[in-house]
Design a protein around this motif. Structure first.
Motif, short mmCIF file in Angstrom:
data_model
loop_
_atom_site.label_atom_id
_atom_site.label_comp_id
_atom_site.label_asym_id
_atom_site.label_seq_id
_atom_site.Cartn_x
_atom_site.Cartn_y
_atom_site.Cartn_z
N GLU A 166 0.85 -1.21 0.00
CA GLU A 166 0.00 0.00 0.00
C GLU A 166 0.88 1.26 0.00
O GLU A 166 0.56 2.25 -0.66
N GLU A 167 1.98 1.19 0.77
CA GLU A 167 2.88 2.34 0.87
C GLU A 167 3.55 2.61 -0.48
O GLU A 167 3.69 3.76 -0.89
N ILE A 189 2.36 1.72 -3.42
CA ILE A 189 1.32 2.19 -4.35
C ILE A 189 1.11 3.70 -4.16
O ILE A 189 0.99 4.46 -5.12
N GLU A 190 1.11 4.12 -2.90
CA GLU A 190 0.91 5.54 -2.58
C GLU A 190 2.00 6.40 -3.24
O GLU A 190 1.76 7.49 -3.73
N PHE A 191 3.25 5.86 -3.28
CA PHE A 191 4.36 6.59 -3.90
C PHE A 191 4.15 6.77 -5.40
O PHE A 191 4.42 7.83 -5.94
N LYS A 216 1.34 5.93 -7.48
CA LYS A 216 0.00 5.81 -8.09
C LYS A 216 -0.26 6.78 -9.23
O LYS A 216 -1.10 6.52 -10.09
N ASP A 217 0.46 7.91 -9.26
CA ASP A 217 0.19 8.89 -10.33
C ASP A 217 1.19 8.80 -11.49
O ASP A 217 1.18 9.63 -12.37
N TYR A 243 -2.66 -3.70 -10.11
CA TYR A 243 -3.28 -2.56 -9.41
C TYR A 243 -3.71 -1.50 -10.43
O TYR A 243 -4.85 -1.03 -10.41
N TYR A 251 12.07 5.85 -5.12
CA TYR A 251 11.32 5.52 -3.91
C TYR A 251 11.86 4.21 -3.31
O TYR A 251 12.21 3.30 -4.06
#
Lengths: 222, 116
Positions: free
Chosen positions: A10-11, A13-15, A17-18, A52, A111
């Protein structure tokens, strides 16, 4: 070796996702041995991210590369021609690799894909324990090969303290008292006289207390 | 025995379920599988001692990942049976088929089709 643990997906993905073009960069050294950032883990993370993005209805290109090491110029140079093509790079190397990447490639955000934990050993598959804190002034020669700096919760140099009970540390009954181990080991080596010697105040300037450290070896410099 | 099991199931043979890694399960979903069912030997009867235990852990890891990214952890399942137990195989096959029918198609597959 440097022991790392996987970061929650999840962490990561947060980095990213865009982003639309992402490189997952593994390392063939320590993080491969501790099964956190090797080729296999790169494959799993890349597949997870691909699914995802598809599930979110977004288009993203996720590539996978695993370098021999990420803490050496020569290996990092291998991605020189492709690094700039990506919107983001997720490095599954230890903190050293991530930082070295970030220093070398300025135009792409790097990241971390793992949490770097400590310098340790593989006790068994899936179990790694700390053995060294890289204090820069090794005293294993006088402690029977057991390190009070990394294995004693208080890092005391003349132990044990009053919290040692039945060979275990007071902070956790599953944790061996490092000084009990040292005494047992010195006894087995018939060197208990060494235990009687008072260890003088340690020079901690070689530890992190002295700020970021460097090793300069002119004898091997070209 | 002339047993039947759902035709939706495609069997992939492996030498031992211990060989099935997380990435194999994830790749199947990435390629559009609606579900993955790993069927190993009975626990304690693995020829290689711990292959089926290892497989169970891999399935659990895959379930967690699938759950996190919104595909559904229930799409990956692990069963154990004896190699000679045909009726139980047919039962498990029907069971996974029913579970997947309940969950519906793999959302990735649907989105891939939409994009195309």
């Amino acid at each position: 070796m440097i022991v790392a643990d996987k970061k929650p997906v999840e962490e990561i993905i947060e980095f990213v996702k865009d982003n639309k073009k992402i490189l997952i960069l593994g390392c063939n050294e320590c993080v491969t041995v501790c099964e956190a950032g090797g080729k296999k883990e790169v494959g799993v993370l890349a597949s997870t991210l691909r699914m995802y993005f598809l599930n979110q209805g977004k288009e993203a290109k996720i590539d996978e590369i695993t370098l021999e090491r990420q803490c050496d110029h020569e290996y990092l140079e291998e991605i020189r021609d492709v690094a700039d093509e990506y919107d983001a790079i997720v490095s599954l190397a230890c903190g050293v690799g991530v930082q070295f990447m970030a220093e070398k490639y300025h135009s792409v955000p790097i990241y971390p894909g793992v949490n770097t934990c400590f310098l340790g050993a593989t006790e068994e598959r899936g179990l790694w324990t700390e053995r060294c804190q890289a204090c820069g002034n090794c005293m294993l020669g006088i402690t029977g090969g057991i390190c009070p700096v990394s294995r004693c919760a208080k890092r005391i140099l003349n132990g044990p303290c009053g919290g040692s009970s039945k060979g275990k540390c007071e902070i956790n009954k599953d944790l061996d008292c490092a000084w009990q181990l040292i005494i047992d080991r010195l006894k087995a080596l018939d060197r208990l006289d060494d235990y009687e010697k008072i260890c003088p105040i340690k020079d901690w300037s070689t530890d992190r207390a002295g700020g970021p450290r460097k090793v300069v070896r002119e004898d091997v410099q070209i | 025995m002339r047993l039947t099991y759902p035709t939706s199931i495609k069997i992939v043979l492996v030498p031992c379920t211990g060989k099935v890694d997380v990435i194999h399960i994830l790749r199947a979903f990435e390629k559009g599988a609606d579900g993955v069912c790993v069927i190993g030997c009975m626990e304690g009867e693995c020829h290689f001692k711990s292959g089926n235990f290892r497989a169970r852990k891999h399935v659990e890891q895959a379930q967690k990942i699938l759950e996190t990214i919104g595909i559904g952890g229930g799409r990956a399942q692990m069963y154990n049976l004896s190699a000679g137990d045909g009726p139980l195989f047919a039962e498990y096959a029907q069971d996974i088929h029913d579970k997947i029918m309940e969950l519906g198609p793999n959302p990735i597959k649907l989105k891939k089709h939409k994009a195309a």
